[in-house]
Design an enzyme around this catalytic site. Structure first.
Site, PDB file in Angstrom:
ATOM      1  N   GLU A 191      -3.080   7.865  -4.120  1.00 51.64           N
ATOM      2  CA  GLU A 191      -3.039   6.579  -3.429  1.00 51.64           C
ATOM      3  C   GLU A 191      -2.971   5.448  -4.433  1.00 51.64           C
ATOM      4  OE1 GLU A 191      -5.722   5.163   0.119  1.00 51.64           O
ATOM      5  OE2 GLU A 191      -6.699   4.556  -1.763  1.00 51.64           O
TER       6      GLU A 191
ATOM      7  N   TYR B 209       0.864  -1.182   0.000  1.00 50.75           N
ATOM      8  CA  TYR B 209       0.000   0.000   0.000  1.00 50.75           C
ATOM      9  C   TYR B 209       0.897   1.228   0.000  1.00 50.75           C
ATOM     10  CZ  TYR B 209      -3.064   3.740   1.606  1.00 50.75           C
ATOM     11  OH  TYR B 209      -3.743   4.920   1.706  1.00 50.75           O
TER      12      TYR B 209
END
Length: 368
Positions: A183, A101
């Site tokens: 992101e 992530y």
């Protein structure tokens, strides 16, 4: 401004961030062509601004053209959190060894950007127990900081080099495009230990758009929002059933907060700014009337010299012309409010002395 995945990936590609091969489709014919170009298996991904696509079944693997025929149209008409996809992205399958992530976001409390990364990708970052958070100086992310972060994540060898390359490019994108968030969830570690962005969530600061004409193509404005803009209004459609109309963004936003605190759910807010006249209020009601989920209209108008009887006349005209048939709850402060109150007697519009009273009545009307 929230970009769709494919739009975020277009920016990634411009900055040299590696992404899978893909094809954007708006029809089954487009999808068939995309399948021929990409080959099988591939993934169909709904293009939405909301999260949770995977859990909602809006990301589907297809093994062959027959599966695209069966699944594409179903996916194109599948709502996720009340939103329909604007398109479907067909994407090649890649050989994934591990997932990470990664995000860079504007940390308002610290007045800087921060980097969050995790050795667990494909999950919500809040549920990840292995996070690395680093604050980024205004000059941008340094290679040393990126390398230190990679080592804290347990990366090694070629993956560290690829991580440094990806994060520094992402930092450059954030700075140059004035993004509030970029992101990637997940970042894939491929079989050759290089990294690839499998997803993209990018939010651009609306206030910076005048400096970025190249991003105007990504703006998505509904037909009602276009109509409001033509009339000089600012309209935002929401998910509730109480429409809020006022003069001044601050007044409308504070009214929205008060509605929420009172247990209501806003379905739209419209700021007509400037001068309140019979014509402007009527046009505002005309726009709101086209939002089917709205059950009541809340008007909060403040102005020391506004002739409130003109506002009352606009509401009466809207009822007379069958433009609206839902109740209106209004707090209108200004000249001739007694006259306005008298004009509105005996119909679905009610005038109140305070905004709190108007809000309470509106919320009660939709929760009975």
């Amino acid at each position: 401004m929230r970009l769709l995945e494919y739009q975020g990936k277009e920016l990634f590609d411009q900055y040299g961030i590696r992404i899978p091969k893909s094809h954007l489709a708006n029809s089954i014919e487009d999808a068939r062509q995309g399948g021929k170009e990409l080959g099988y298996p591939l993934v169909l991904k709904s293009q939405l601004t909301v999260g949770g696509r995977g859990k909602a079944g809006a990301i589907i693997k297809c093994e062959n053209e027959a599966e695209i025929e069966a699944k594409f149209n179903e996916l194109l008409h599948k709502e996720v959190k009340g939103e329909l996809p604007r398109a479907i992205l067909l994407e090649e399958m890649v050989d994934i060894k591990k997932e990470l992530y990664l995000s860079l976001f504007l940390n308002r409390s610290k007045r800087c950007y921060s980097l969050i990364s995790s050795a667990e990708g494909g999950v919500e970052i809040e549920s990840s127990g292995n996070k690395v958070v680093v604050d980024i100086p205004i000059a941008g992310l340094t290679q040393q900081t990126a390398e230190d972060t990679a080592r804290k994540l347990g990366l090694s060898g070629r993956t560290i080099v690829s991580f440094i390359d990806l994060t520094t490019k992402l930092s450059k994108l954030i700075g140059e495009k004035e993004a509030e968030l970029a992101e990637i969830n997940p970042v894939a570690i491929l079989s050759d230990d290089s990294l690839m962005a499998l997803d993209a969530k990018v939010i651009i600061d609306d206030n910076s758009m005048f400096r970025h004409p190249e991003l105007k193509k990504y703006e998505h404005v509904s037909e009602l929002e276009k109509q409001a803009e033509v009339n000089g209004f600012s309209l935002v459609e929401l998910e509730g059933n109480i429409a809020i109309i006022g003069n001044g963004a601050g007044l409308v936003m504070s009214t929205l907060d008060m509605v929420s605190d009172a247990g209501g759910n806003a379905g739209a807010f419209l700021d007509f700014g400037g001068r309140a006249t019979t014509e402007t209020i009527y046009e505002a009601l005309k726009v709101i009337s086209k939002i089917e989920r709205v059950d009541v209209i809340l008007v909060n108008l403040f102005g020391g010299i506004v002739r409130t009887n003109l506002v009352a006349q606009a509401i009466l005209d809207a009822y007379k012309n069958n433009l609206i048939n839902v109740p209106v709850f209004a707090r209108i402060s200004g000249a001739e409010s007694d006259k306005a109150r008298e004009m509105l007697k005996g119909n679905k519009a009610k005038l109140y002395d305070t905004v709190e009273e108007a809000i309470q009545a509106a919320v009660m009307a939709v929760t009975r």
